[in-house]
Design an enzyme around this catalytic site. Sequence first.
Site, PDB file in Angstrom:
ATOM      1  N   SER A 701       0.774  -1.256   0.014  1.00  0.00           N
ATOM      2  CA  SER A 701       0.006   0.287  -0.135  1.00  0.00           C
ATOM      3  C   SER A 701       0.710   1.306   0.143  1.00  0.00           C
ATOM      4  O   SER A 701       0.311   2.426  -0.116  1.00  0.00           O
ATOM      5  CB  SER A 701      -0.915   0.009   1.268  1.00  0.00           C
ATOM      6  OG  SER A 701      -0.064  -0.004   2.329  1.00  0.00           O
ATOM      7  N   LYS A 744      -6.185   3.576   8.486  1.00  0.00           N
ATOM      8  CA  LYS A 744      -5.242   4.515   8.124  1.00  0.00           C
ATOM      9  C   LYS A 744      -5.780   5.988   8.045  1.00  0.00           C
ATOM     10  O   LYS A 744      -5.015   6.956   8.522  1.00  0.00           O
ATOM     11  CB  LYS A 744      -4.812   4.076   6.591  1.00  0.00           C
ATOM     12  CG  LYS A 744      -4.036   2.823   6.520  1.00  0.00           C
ATOM     13  CD  LYS A 744      -3.958   2.524   4.973  1.00  0.00           C
ATOM     14  CE  LYS A 744      -3.242   1.222   4.824  1.00  0.00           C
ATOM     15  NZ  LYS A 744      -2.964   0.425   3.502  1.00  0.00           N
TER      16      LYS A 744
END
Length: 825
Positions: A701, A744
């Site tokens: 990611s 996140k």
Amino acid sequence: MATENIQTQESGDAPDQESKQTQVEPFEIGVLPLQQTTLFPETIVPLAVGRARSIAAVESALSTEEKLLACISLNKENVTGADATPGDLYTVGTLVMIKRMVRDEETMQLIVQGTERIRVLEWTQEQPYLRARVEILPELKVEDPEEVEAIKRNMQAMIQQALAMMPQVPQEVRMAVMAADDPVKLAYFLASVLNLGVEQEQKMLEANTADELLRIAHGLLAREVEIMGIRSKIATEAQTEMNKAQRDYILRQQLKAIQKELGEDEGGEQAEAEMMRERLSAADIPDEVRKEAERELKRMEKLPSAAPDYHVIRTYLEYVLELPWKKSTEDKLDLKEARRILDEDHYGLEDIKERILEFLAVIKLKPEAKSPIICFVGPPGVGKTSLGRSIARALGREFERMSLGGVRDEAELRGHRRTYIGAMPGRIIQSIRRAGVNNPVMMLDEIDKLGNDYRGDPSAALLEILDPQQNNSFRDHYLDLPFDLSKMFFIATANQLGPIPAPLRDRMEIIRLAGYSDQEKLHIARQYLVPRQIQENGLDPERFTITDAALQLIAARYTREAGVRQMERTVGGIVRKAALKIAQNEAETVTVDAADIKEYLGAPKFYPEEARKELPAGVATGMAWTEMGGEVLFIEATLLPGGSGLTITGQLGEVMQESARAARSYLWSHAVEFGIDPEMFKGYGVHLHVPAGAIPKDGPSAGVTITSALASLFTGRRVRPDTSMTGEITLSGLVFPVGGIKEKVLSAHRAGIRRIILPARNEGDLEDIPEDVRRELEIVPVSRISEALDAALEMLVANPPPPPPSAVEGAQRQSEPEPLRVREA
């Protein structure tokens, strides 16, 4: 010994037939209550009299010339002659004459002879002994002489049959019985020598005709002869098989068989076996289970208590009988009440609450529906275990928790076979036994911490337990009987899905519990944590208060977690310090504000990454998912003049290193498109570093963030400091979706970042983010790397990149003077 005072009462024979017929007038007489026995006319019986009331009745009879006394049986077992009332005695008894009396210190030993049957007309006295007005009943008449004679002969035949099996009976008794002409006297004699019980004996005494008396006596004698025949058969069969090793066993079997046929109270092994049989008969269990239990019980009855298998079988039967094979808890199907309970116990978690209400709705419409198998996955402290208890309370079911952390032996779940010493059922069956119902909420805690070794793989045993198509006939190794687990509500918990084998994951419905935002932590602390700590530490809300600012500071600077477990411990420490102040009379009430936190907890323990006000070229802000929730990370890149290739530091895993190489290759292949001189990739090396080098990092990611950092380095355009990004990249320039979006984004929001770049295909994950956080964020969805770079990089070139090495060398050559040429002489 005390000297016995023996008195002999001489009296004539019993009244003759003529006197019996003339004595018809009722008369008053003393009554002696009899326990567990009945006296009959024409029989001589010894009696022991010890109670003061009974002794008084005997002494009153001895004071008369006739020495007559009425003997009447008690109709209740738990009543004694000392406290008997007229209602506790039968109305028909026997008039007896006291033939002999022997007195010692406490009791009187009597020998009495029955004379007539009597009926009580009226009770005239209760103290100091019972007296009643009685009448003598007429002699029994014969209504059918042929029937009476036939019954009498049958009885004599049965008596001969019985005497043949009783060689110990004296010959005189045999001759007296067989020579008896009067059938009534024969019946009374048999009743007095056989232990028939008070109820049956009283029926014989109250018989109105000789025909009725003999019919009753014949039936009872036939039963006794049958019992004696069974006893003789048992003795004969046992004798043929008896040897030295079997002698004790055969004797026990004889005793068991005799007691069973007589219906007498058993003791020891027989009592235990009979108790097991009664429990088995009363138990509501499947036919297959009952058949196996009866087979094991028969085996146990044949074993002596000292045999090892006896106790093994007994323990096995106890487990079988204590299991709730068909006992279930009725579900609470009030959806509003279930919702209220779930909201009362937990803040937020709307998806999970909705799933539980869906299950309740299905059960309400289809009661036979199978229970779901759910797996809660999330960081520590977010309430996975407590949520299981709340679900059980909402459903109205029993709750059982089983920790699987560190379990390495498959037998802990399935149990050990009974061939092993100390074998026990597995923990699944034991939990069901403790719950007492077959449909509890079963929590399998820490399912991702299961181990395996040479003894087996516990996760393989869970494949059957957690499969709705198979667990309706789960067989524990110890029981070896099918038990239906399909009604149980299984809830597994895990911190990570990775360690769970794929076949096991496939059997569970995965529900993720993400970390809490700062605002959610504030609500949870205010609604649950602070009141609980105040109560546990002996304070009350009027004497201790803590402000929201203080709670927010604790969450941000003194705890570092996705859940609230550390936060609760920290709040507990503050409450205890406040309790100390109050207990020492230093303060009546305590109020804690943000300014007071340092006094209670010391200096802050954590300084979370915050958004930097300015980012130099080559630095980009990314986001990472961790077990504790989410973190903000900075990716830094710098050029190495004269170097070559890509240097990577910061404990990056293989996947993350591949993302860095893919980002460099993509920019190199599209250098002209982004205004980068391709010669820079040849003349300069690149060093890529991710701070917090002691923490391992991996995953795809960070691809967008690494690409943005390298693009900023090569173009000189800085990355916007208010922007954080995530996403996987490909060499063709696409941005792929990633996981952990909620964690996140929450970590970026905590760090003060208000602009998020994420893959376009992750927009659906934004629904999991709290509404108050979404309102403060600007979300930029991208599907290509070029879109991400346009959104991340500033337009102005703040730090111009250095010129390519080839251009620098050309400029140096132009500025250098030509060398002097020297001609040789």
